[in-house]
Scaffold this motif. Structure first.
Motif, PDB file in Angstrom:
ATOM      1  N   ARG A   1      -7.996  -1.278  -5.904  1.00  0.00           N
ATOM      2  CA  ARG A   1      -8.350  -2.405  -6.764  1.00  0.00           C
ATOM      3  C   ARG A   1      -7.138  -2.906  -7.559  1.00  0.00           C
ATOM      4  NH1 ARG A   1     -13.515   0.222  -8.147  1.00  0.00           N
ATOM      5  NH2 ARG A   1     -15.142  -0.804  -6.938  1.00  0.00           N
TER       6      ARG A   1
ATOM      7  N   THR B   1      -7.501  -8.842  -0.295  1.00  0.00           N
ATOM      8  CA  THR B   1      -8.608  -9.140  -1.187  1.00  0.00           C
ATOM      9  C   THR B   1      -9.867  -9.275  -0.347  1.00  0.00           C
ATOM     10  OG1 THR B   1      -8.351 -11.534  -1.005  1.00  0.00           O
ATOM     11  CG2 THR B   1      -7.035 -10.416  -2.691  1.00  0.00           C
TER      12      THR B   1
ATOM     13  N   SER C   1      -4.674  -4.687  -5.172  1.00  0.00           N
ATOM     14  CA  SER C   1      -5.218  -5.968  -4.739  1.00  0.00           C
ATOM     15  C   SER C   1      -5.112  -7.012  -5.839  1.00  0.00           C
ATOM     16  CB  SER C   1      -6.683  -5.792  -4.318  1.00  0.00           C
ATOM     17  OG  SER C   1      -7.258  -7.026  -3.952  1.00  0.00           O
ATOM     18  N   ALA C   2      -5.436  -6.631  -7.072  1.00  0.00           N
ATOM     19  CA  ALA C   2      -5.382  -7.570  -8.188  1.00  0.00           C
ATOM     20  C   ALA C   2      -3.974  -8.077  -8.444  1.00  0.00           C
ATOM     21  CB  ALA C   2      -5.938  -6.896  -9.449  1.00  0.00           C
ATOM     22  N   ARG C   3      -2.980  -7.275  -8.082  1.00  0.00           N
ATOM     23  CA  ARG C   3      -1.588  -7.651  -8.313  1.00  0.00           C
ATOM     24  C   ARG C   3      -0.926  -8.265  -7.073  1.00  0.00           C
ATOM     25  NH1 ARG C   3      -3.147  -3.624 -11.375  1.00  0.00           N
ATOM     26  NH2 ARG C   3      -2.299  -3.321 -13.479  1.00  0.00           N
TER      27      ARG C   3
END
Length: 244
Positions: A165, A176, A168-170
């Motif tokens: 997570r 994603t 993916s967020a970065r």
């Protein structure tokens, strides 16, 4: 660091019918949404009617769909996983009744599904069914499949899930939920997606990035093992495919 947008162009699918299994949420729901937006009529067979109000029944095995697929000269895309690149089929205990191991059983299911999809394409050609079949995999992304799920003995997120997570967020390495849809979408709709082909993310380690052709995993190359998977599938489901 923001992630550069990744997407593909879906051709006009007006007048086409798409059947999307596992479309109650996550990647499947995203695929169904994109196909519908491109003009396709989309059927969503799901097991949980509360999560899939459009579903009327659960569809089991490609064999029941074969007349529909043949009539529409369909392309079948089977979504497997990076897990198909490890493990093996446990032929001595196929249903894992004596020696269950969750990860090994999961890998086996993805290997078998991939072998079945490739055998479907070979038999489609040999019997002139008028259909094609290929494979895709989504890479790695923080979908609900990885989330805490008490019903499968996972009461809280694992360290690996939290790391996925965060990455993916970065925009680092993994994909994603959106980008994880794209290989299957490409395999199912792109004019240049080949029968018997394999499509997944093109990024480092093939866990994220834009979709493209992939080298077939070694565990999916055995034609004899694919024929064996096909035969066992017919025996276990008591559903047989026609020879022509």
């Amino acid at each position: 660091m923001p992630r550069n947008p990744i997407d593909i162009t879906v051709p006009d699918l007006s007048g086409r019918l798409a059947v999307v299994t596992g479309a109650s949420d996550g990647i499947g729901l995203g695929l169904a949404t994109r196909l519908a937006a491109a003009g396709a009529e989309v059927l969503l067979p799901v097991r949980n009617p509360r999560k899939g109000e459009a579903a009327l029944t659960t569809i089991r095995l490609v064999a029941h769909l074969l007349p529909l697929l043949r009539a529409g000269h369909a392309r079948v895309t089977s979504q497997i996983s990076v897990a198909a690149n490890q493990g093996a089929i446990n032929w001595d205990d196929l249903n894992w009744e004596r020696s269950y191991d969750g990860m090994k059983a999961y890998s086996q299911s993805k290997i078998a599904f991939g072998l079945f999809g490739l055998e479907l394409d070979r038999r489609g050609q040999a019997n002139d069914w008028g259909i094609t079949s290929n494979l895709s995999h989504p890479g790695v992304a923080p979908t609900n499949l990885l989330a805490a799920r008490p019903e499968v003995g996972r009461d809280r997120d694992t360290r690996n899930v939290r790391m996925i997570r965060a990455l993916s967020a970065r925009g680092i390495l993994v994909g994603t939920v959106h980008t994880a849809q794209l290989p299957a979408l490409y395999a199912a709709t792109a004019p240049d997606a080949e029968r018997g082909g394999f499509y997944g993310p093109r990024g480092l380690g093939h866990v994220g990035g834009p979709p493209g052709a992939q080298k077939l995993y070694s565990r999916l190359r055995g034609t004899e093992e694919a024929r064996r998977v096909w035969q066992v599938s017919e025996e276990l489901t008591e559903v047989c495919f026609p020879d022509s």
